[in-house]
Design an enzyme around this catalytic site. Structure first.
Site: not given
Ligand code: CDP
Length: 784
Positions: A221, A368-369, A738
Site C-alpha cells: 500500500q 480501515r481506520c 474508512e
C-alpha cells in the site's frame, strides 16, 4: 425526446469506474499473476508454539527433497545482519526466529524450491527442537509482576510494557468531574479482528546478479516508503530498488507493514541469483500479518443532570503482540487522541494509553481506520449510549444537546486538535427523518409492553483522515505529504502519476475526475498510474483514507499549475493579454467574448508546436502537497434490531447511514466505499474474532472460525448524505474510505443495548453473537 449529455467526468459525476473494464473481464494483474523466467518459490516454516526457546534447527530432511534449492534460517540471515528488522513503530521484529519464538505462526525457516508445492512439503520437514515456555495472551497478565518476559533479547527491557502516552488536560478534567452531577462509566473491549483482504500478501523478488538491481513486485500500500525502508534495512542503494505494486485485491491496512516473507524472499533472490515468489495462504495471513484493534478501554463521562457533558476521562490498554509493529505516525497515537471526544463539545478531556507485549502476532494495523480512530469512536459512542440509558434520556436528544455546533468550526478539541468543518445536527436530523425515528420509538414501546425486544442504535461519529501535515506526522521519519505528476500530451490526452496506491478504491477514475474538473480534459482521456517507484513521484501511500485528502489535493494543485501555463499559451494563441484570459470547463477565452476561444486540446498542441517567446515547451508538472490539517468526515448511523429471547439471535431490520465527506468526487464510488465499510463494521460487530486459548493457540485462523459476512447475512443499507466542504482542501473533499467501518460498529452494538438496556444489561462486547446475547438475557432472567 430528452437527449442525455454523456457525463464527461467532472466532480460530482457518477461515471463508471475506468479500472473495472479489466477487473470484470478477469484481466487484472495481481501479484500471483507475476511469473518470471526461472522463478523459484518460497514457503515458510512457522512456529506451532506461542512461546518457546529454540534449542536447535535441523534442515537436512527439507534440504534433501528433490527440487529444494535452499533452506534459509535465522542463523543464515544473521550472517548478513538480517535476522532482525526495524518495525514501523521503532521496535525490532525477528525476520526468522533465532533465539525464541514469541507467537504461534512466527516465521522460523524458509524453503526455496522450483515448485510451490515442493517448497510447502519441504517446509513441513524442517525440524525444530523447542523448549516450551509459558505464554502470555492478555495485556493485563503481561503487565503483572513476574509475568514471563517476552522480549528478553531487548537491552533494558525488564517487563512487557511498551509505551505510555497521554493527551488532554488532567487537572482541568479532574475539576470537571468534581463539578459533575453524575459520572457514567463504561468498560469495554474492542476485540482483535483482521482486515483479511481477499488477496493475501506476497512478493516476487527479482534481484539481478549482473546489475545488482532489485525489482520487487509487492502487495504494497506504500511502495515508495517501502523502497526507502528496504534500502535502509538491506543496505542496498535506493536507486537500485524498484518496487512495483500491481493491482491489489484489498488492503485495508494489512498491506502497510513490511513482513518477514518480503525480506527473506529478497535476500534469497540476492543470494541465489533467481527470482523468488512468496504468496501466503489464508491461514498464514490470519495468524501472522497485521491484525487490528485488541484494545481494552475504560471511559468515564462527567455530566450535568440535564445531560450536558462536562468532561471525559479515558484509559486504554492495547495488546500489541510480540513485536510493537503498529503502522502509525511516530510521535503519538494520532487518531485515537484526535477524536476520542467524538462529535461533542467537551470542555475537558484526559486520555491515557498503554501498550503491552503478549505472545500473539504483531501488527496493530489501522484496519480501515486512521491510527486507532475506530477504537476511540467506538468508546465515545458506546459511552454516550450508556449515559442516555442511565439518565433515561433519548440517545438522539443527548447527542443533539452536546454536538459541536456548525458555527464553532474550526473547533479546537479538548485534546488539542482542530476539527476543520462539520454540521452534526443536520446529518443527525436527516438520518432520523429517513428512518422515521419517532414512529419506531412508539413501536418499540408497544413491543416492550408485550415483552418483545427491539432496539434502535444511534452513533454520530466524527472521523479524522488525510495525514499530514508533515511537520506533525511522519512514518519512521518520512514526512506525510503526497504527490501528483501530470503530463499533457500534444493531442490533449494526459497521464497522471500518483504517490498513493489504490487497492480497489477506484483511483483511476476519481483522480482523473479531479483533472477533468480543473483542466477540462475528459476523464476518459486521462490515464492514472500508481504503484511503481521508478515511474511515479514519491509519496507515503494509501492507508487511513489519505488518498483524496492528500493525493487528491496534490492532483488539483498540479492541474492548476498546468492551467496557469496553459493560460499563457492561450493568450498567445488568442493574441490577447494573459490578464484578460478566462477559463471555463476546458475553454480559454478573452474576457467578454466567449465565442472566440481555444480548447485545452488546442493549447496542449500549441505547448509543443506554437509557443510564445521565452516559454518552455511542454505541459507537465509535479506537486508535492503537504496538507495544512487533516480532514474530519462525519455522519450519523441508525440501526434497528429485533432480538429473539429464545436464541439471542439479533436481526438487523434496518440501517440508515448518513455520511458527510465534504465534496463527493464520484458519488457512486463514495456509496460503494460506504457499503463496503458498513459491511465490514457489521462483520466486526456481530461475527469477526481472532482469539487465543491460554497456550496462545490462535482460534481464528481460517474462514470457518473467523467469520466474515457474506451477502446472505449483510443487511440492506439506506443511505443519505450532507455536504460540508473541508475549508482547507482545494476541492473541499474529505476522505471517506474508512468512515463506515469507524462509525458503524457502535451503531450496531448500541441497537442491541437499546433493546436490552431496560433489563439492566449495559454492555455486551463484540462480536455480539447469539450465545453472548442469550447469556446476558439469561443472567437477568429475561431469556426464554
Ligand atoms: O485513501 P483511500 O483511497 O483508501 O480513501 P479515500 O481517499 O477516502 O477514497 C476512497 C475512494 O472514494 C477514492 O476513489 C476517492 O477518490 C473516492 N472519494 C470521492 O469520490 N469523494 C470523496 N470526497 C472522497 C473519496
Amino acid at each position: 425526446m430528452a437527449v442525455e449529455t454523456p457525463l464527461k467526468g467532472n466532480i460530482g459525476d457518477s461515471i463508471k469506474r475506468k479500472e473495472d473494464d479489466r477487473f470484470i473481464r478477469g484481466k487484472g494483474n495481481y501479484l500471483d499473476d507475476v511469473v518470471l523466467p526461472g522463478m523459484l518459490h518460497m514457503a515458510i516454516h512457522r512456529s506451532p508454539f506461542a512461546h518457546a526457546r529454540i534449542k536447535s534447527i535441523n534442515t537436512d530432511a527439507a534440504q534433501a527433497v528433490p527440487g529444494v534449492v535452499a533452506v534459509v534460517t535465522g542463523a543464515l540471515l544473521a550472517q548478513h545482519k538480517l535476522a532482525w528488522m526495524p518495525t514501523l513503530s521503532g521496535d525490532t521484529q525477528a525476520v526468522l526466529a533465532t533465539d525464541k519464538v514469541r507467537f504461534q505462526g512466527q516465521e522460523v525457516a524458509c524453503v526455496i524450491a522450483t515448485d510451490p508445492y515442493v517448497a510447502r512439503d519441504a517446509a513441513a520437514l524442517v525440524e525444530v527442537d523447542y523448549e516450551v515456555l509459558p505464554a502470555v495472551v492478555t495485556p493485563q497478565k503481561a503487565l503483572e509482576p513476574g509475568a514471563p518476559l517476552i522480549r528478553d533479547e531487548k537491552e533494558g527491557q525488564t517487563n512487557n510494557h511498551i509505551y505510555h502516552w497521554e493527551a488532554g488536560d488532567k487537572a482541568k478534567t479532574e475539576e470537571a468531574f468534581a463539578k459533575a452531577d453524575r459520572v457514567v462509566k463504561l468498560d469495554t473491549f474492542y476485540p482483535r479482528c483482521h482486515p483479511s483482504p481477499l488477496e493475501t500478501c506476497g512478493i516476487v523478488a527479482d534481484v539481478n546478479p549482473a546489475t545488482g538491481h532489485a525489482t520487487l513486485y509487492m502487495t504494497s500500500q506504500a511502495p515508495h516508503a517501502h523502497r526507502t525502508l528496504f534500502a535502509i534495512v538491506a543496505g542496498l542503494p535506493e536507486q537500485n530498488i524498484r518496487i512495483i505494486s500491481p493491482d491489489i485485491g484489498g488492503g485495508f491496512g494489512n498491506k502497510v507493514p513490511i513482513y518477514p516473507g518480503y525480506v527473506v524472499a529478497t535476500a534469497a533472490s540476492l543470494l541465489i541469483g533467481k527470482p523468488v515468489k512468496w504468496v501466503e495462504d489464508r491461514s498464514e495471513n490470519l495468524i501472522s500479518t497485521g491484525f487490528a484493534r485488541d484494545f481494552h478501554m475504560s471511559g468515564e463521562l462527567a455530566l450535568r443532570n440535564d445531560g450536558r457533558m462536562l468532561g471525559l476521562r479515558v484509559k486504554m490498554l492495547s495488546d500489541n503482540g510480540a513485536f510493537f509493529a503498529d503502522a502509525q505516525p511516530s510521535k503519538f497515537r494520532a487518531g485515537l487522541f484526535h477524536i476520542v471526544t467524538g462529535s461533542y463539545d467537551l470542555p475537558a478531556a484526559h486520555v491515557e494509553t498503554d501498550g503491552a507485549y503478549t505472545n500473539k502476532a504483531p501488527g496493530g494495523v489501522a484496519y480501515r481506520c486512521s491510527f486507532r480512530v475506530t477504537e476511540a469512536s467506538y468508546l465515545i459512542e458506546r459511552l454516550v449510549e450508556s449515559a442516555a440509558l442511565e439518565m433515561k434520556m433519548d440517545p438522539a436528544d443527548i447527542r443533539l444537546k452536546n454536538f459541536i455546533q456548525p458555527e464553532q468550526f474550526p473547533y479546537m478539541s479538548a485534546t488539542g486538535f482542530e476539527y476543520d468543518s462539520g454540521d452534526y445536527p443536520r446529518a443527525m436530523q436527516l438520518a432520523l427523518d429517513k428512518l422515521g425515528y419517532q414512529e419506531l420509538r412508539k413501536e418499540q414501546a408497544e413491543k416492550r409492553k408485550k415483552g418483545e425486544l427491539m432496539g434502535i442504535g444511534v452513533a454520530s461519529f466524527t472521523e479524522v483522515v488525510g495525514a499530514g501535515p508533515g511537520k506533525h506526522y511522519d512514518i519512521v521519519g518520512l514526512r506525510m505529504f503526497d504527490s501528483a505528476e501530470l503530463r499533457v500530451h500534444p493531442t490533449g490526452k494526459a497521464i497522471l502519476k500518483l504517490g498513493v496506491k489504490s487497492q480497489g478504491q477506484g483511483h483511476e477514475t476519481t483522480f482523473a475526475q479531479i483533472v477533468t474538473e480543473e483542466l477540462g480534459i475528459p476523464a476518459a482521456d486521462i490515464e492514472v498510474q500508481e504503484g511503481d517507484t521508478d515511474n511515479t513521484p514519491y509519496g507515503l501511500g494509501t492507508y487511513a483514507s489519505r488518498s483524496t485528502p492528500v493525493g487528491g489535493a496534490a492532483t488539483a494543485m498540479v492541474s492548476r499549475k498546468l492551467r496557469d501555463k496553459a493560460k499563457k499559451i492561450a493568450a498567445h494563441l488568442l493574441e490577447a493579454s494573459e490578464a484578460d484570459i478566462e477559463f471555463d470547463h476546458g475553454k480559454f477565452f478573452v474576457r467578454g467574448s466567449p465565442s472566440k476561444s481555444k480548447t485545452i486540446q488546442d493549447v496542449a498542441f500549441a505547448a509543443y508546436t506554437n509557443l510564445p517567446d521565452g516559454l518552455e515547451a511542454g505541459l507537465e508538472g509535479v506537486t508535492y502537497y503537504d496538507p495544512p490539517n487533516m480532514t474530519y468526515p462525519f455522519g450519523t448511523y441508525l440501526v434497528v434490531v429485533d432480538i429473539d429471547r429464545g436464541t439471542g439471535q439479533v436481526k438487523v431490520r434496518r440501517m440508515v447511514a448518513v455520511d458527510d465527506c465534504g465534496v463527493r468526487i464520484n458519488p457512486m464510488i463514495v456509496e460503494g466505499q460506504i457499503h463496503g465499510g458498513l459491511t465490514e463494521g457489521f462483520g466486526i460487530a456481530f461475527m469477526e474474532l481472532i482469539t487465543f486459548d491460554e497456550e496462545g493457540n490462535c482460534l481464528g485462523s481460517n474462514f470457518t472460525d473467523y467469520l466474515l459476512p457474506t451477502s446472505w447475512e449483510t443487511p440492506k443499507f439506506e443511505m443519505g448524505e450532507t455536504v460540508t466542504p473541508s475549508p482547507h482542501h482545494p476541492i473541499g473533499a474529505k476522505g471517506v474510505g474508512e468512515s463506515a467501518t469507524v462509525g458503524s460498529p457502535a451503531a450496531f452494538v448500541n441497537a442491541v443495548i437499546d433493546a436490552v438496556g431496560h433489563l439492566g444489561i449495559r454492555n455486551i462486547d463484540m462480536p455480539v453473537t447469539s450465545d453472548k446475547v442469550w447469556e446476558a438475557l439469561n443472567k437477568v432472567g429475561a431469556a426464554e
